[in-house]
Structure formats: structure tokens, C-alpha cells
Design an enzyme around this catalytic site. Sequence first.
Site, PDB file in Angstrom:
ATOM      1  N   LYS A  89      56.889  73.209  19.741  1.00 35.44           N
ATOM      2  CA  LYS A  89      55.606  73.860  19.414  1.00 35.44           C
ATOM      3  C   LYS A  89      55.739  74.921  18.325  1.00 35.44           C
ATOM      4  CE  LYS A  89      53.051  71.765  22.624  1.00 35.44           C
ATOM      5  NZ  LYS A  89      51.913  70.895  22.283  1.00 35.44           N
ATOM      6  N   GLU A 111      44.948  77.713  22.718  1.00 37.10           N
ATOM      7  CA  GLU A 111      44.865  77.156  24.067  1.00 37.10           C
ATOM      8  C   GLU A 111      46.276  76.748  24.456  1.00 37.10           C
ATOM      9  OE1 GLU A 111      44.662  75.283  21.393  1.00 37.10           O
ATOM     10  OE2 GLU A 111      46.164  73.801  21.987  1.00 37.10           O
ATOM     11  N   SER A 377      61.507  67.060  23.489  1.00 39.45           N
ATOM     12  CA  SER A 377      60.523  68.029  22.986  1.00 39.45           C
ATOM     13  C   SER A 377      60.682  69.440  23.530  1.00 39.45           C
ATOM     14  CB  SER A 377      59.109  67.521  23.257  1.00 39.45           C
ATOM     15  OG  SER A 377      58.924  67.288  24.636  1.00 39.45           O
TER      16      SER A 377
END
Length: 393
Positions: A89, A111, A377
Site C-alpha cells: 500500500k 478509507e 502483498s
Amino acid sequence: MNYNATEKGYYGEFGGAYIPEMLYPNVEELRQNYLKVMVEPDFKKEFDQLLKDYVGRPSPLYFAKRLSEKYNTKVYLKREDLNHTGAHKVNNTIGQILMAKRLKKTRIIAETGAGQHGVATATVCALMGMKCVVYMGEIDIARQAPNVARMKMLGAEVRPALSGSRTLKDATNEAIRDWINNPVDTHYIIGSAIGPHPYPDMVTRFQSIISEEIKWQLKEKEGRENPDYVVACIGGGSNAAGTYYHFLHEPEVGIIAVEAAGKGVNSGESAATSALGKEGVIHGCKTLLMQTNDGQITEPYSISAGLDYPGVGPLHAHLYTSGRGEFYSATDDEAMNSGLELTQLEGIIPAIETSHALAIFKHKTFKPDDVVVISLSGRGDKDLDNYIKYFNL
Ligand SMILES: Cc1ncc(COP(=O)(O)O)c(C=O)c1O
């Protein structure tokens, strides 16, 4: 076939910008500027420098020997879990905070589902001295408590979303509401390859560093840039988009997506968006969306907060309907067992989202000389409590 966004943000029939009038100036300002800003030498320099010195890139491409032996194929793991803040991210939040600064914004909203995007956003806001508000569903606040604590310590305000299923979709609704009310000073850092154009394309480009690195790393290790398959889990689809990006137009590279089946695709408690979705509009883009016959959004379910979303990014909807991508869905049980398996074979505890990608081996058999690159990830620190309870450890 073209798998990149058109100028208006379409991937085949999916994408676009379906937004309330109040948001138009913000989204249009971004649309007119994002590509120009991203190629500015100063911008590129600052982005690359932060990815290197702050995030710790390049992330390793690790040959997973014991996992490869178990499944009789060659498995490489792209270690986004080793990034600062523990997931992919942060590649996107670094890019977007620099973009927000160029656009003279002073307040950031976001969010989050699993909390990884919230933490990555709160982190870059601390780094740049910007005010930060993160919206998070009440259910996710409970199941991802360590990340909530991290966001607070980083100085962000975490606002609970109390409507609907009280998960990612509802947090996104609240963030959009905030943006409508604060159109001038606020930039909304969307955390996945979703939302109105230009977000899916912008997020994909910031995350495309993943496949850019895979190419030269694989060349070093295997003597060729292209693997036989790239595999990623899909929530909104940002780690997947980044992992696929430089392979989209290389037909010899198989593109594999793993979605969250929850308790089973047909159980009524699932987040297997492509399998269950029909064309619809969610959070500003036309995509595949879980909905009732009269178009009401169906509440999704997954054990993984980061995959618990009723839509999928428009690139992925296009990969699904065009047949360019192979789509699978993994149940909660398959994912949890695959996460434990990686932990005990390789000494790497993955995020529960990532465990879904690892469950590919429960659905597909690869050939012994196939090179399979899996996007790892995120790391599982945030999920320890869930793993411990699930396995009664
Ligand atoms: C570790 C990790 N992987 C994957 C995802 C899913 O998001 P995306 O599909 O945008 O990569 C999340 C979302 O929170 C996450 O935290």
C-alpha cells in the site's frame, strides 16, 4: 486488445468517472494533472528516492525452495511484505501524497479495510506534516486492532463507519461524503485500483514498480524477464494491478487473480466479486459488482478485511470478461491453511489477504518448469490474533 486505461479511464466497457457534481472539480483537477505531474523530473526523483530510502525498495524476489518442492514447480515470492509499514500500500500513498502536495492540498482523507492502507496513509502524512483522517468500518476496527493503534500513534484520526456491513464499502462511502464537504483543501488518497478515473490508472501506475522490479530481478535469477504466471489476491486490485502491469501485453505471461470466496462462492457469504458480480456502478466507476436483481449492493463477506469489498477495480473486470486473466476464488479455510503452510515451509507469516493468493495451489497445478511469481502483498503481524484463534494455537 488494450489493457491500459483510455483517456477517459475505460478498460473495455469498465471504468469511467460516475461522480456527483460536487466532486467534479476535484476529480477533474486530478485527471488533468496526474500524468503531467508523474513524468516531471522533480516528482519522479522524489518518488524514486522515497521508495528506495524510506520504503526500502527494491523489495526482494525470493525463490521459495520448500514451497516449490511441495508443489513441484518454481515459485518466487515478490516480498512487498518487507516494505516499510508491511504491505504494498505504501507505494501508492507515497505517490499520492507527493501528488497532493503538488496540487496544494493540506488535508488528507482515506478509507481502509485491513488498516494497511490507513497505516500507509497515516505514515506519509506524518512524514509530510499533513492532517490525516482515516475512515474504517466498525467491524474492521475490531478485527484489525493493531493497525488502528498504529494509525493513532502516527497522529491520524480514525473515524468509524457505522452503516451497512460496517466494512470497507461503508468506510469508502464516508470518505466520499467527507470529500464532498471539503472539496478545496482535501485530497482523498484512495487505497486500491478503484474509484472514478483517474484513480484506478494512477494507483496502478504507482504500484507498477512491483512488476518493473520483477522483470529485472527475474532476468538476474532465471535469465528471462517474463515468468509463466503472475499471481495476486484481489480486493479492489492494487497489488494485482501493480504485479500484472508490465506483463499485461505479454501474451506468454499468464495472469492469475485470486478473490475471496468467504464461506463459499454460493454460500451467500462471499466476496468473489468477478464470479458473482454484474455490471454496475460503485464509488465512481463502472465495474463488476455484487448486487441484487434490482441493483442494490449485496453485503460482501470475507475473513480478510482487505478483500471484503463488493466490487473490483475496472482493470480486473476487463481482464475477467476479456478472458486475459484466469480468476479463482479461495475460501476462508483454504486461505487460512495456505497462510499457515507458508509460515511453516518458509518462515514467512503472510497477511490473510495474501494467504488467498497462496491458495492458488489448491486450485491449479503448475508444470515443474513453470516460473510462478506470487505477490506477497503484506505481512501477517496485524492478523496474528486471527490466526491464533482460528487454529487454536
Ligand atoms: C496485505 C494486503 N494485501 C491485499 C490487499 C487487497 O487490496 P488490493 O486488492 O488493493 O491489493 C490489502 C488491503 O487492505 C492488504 O492489506
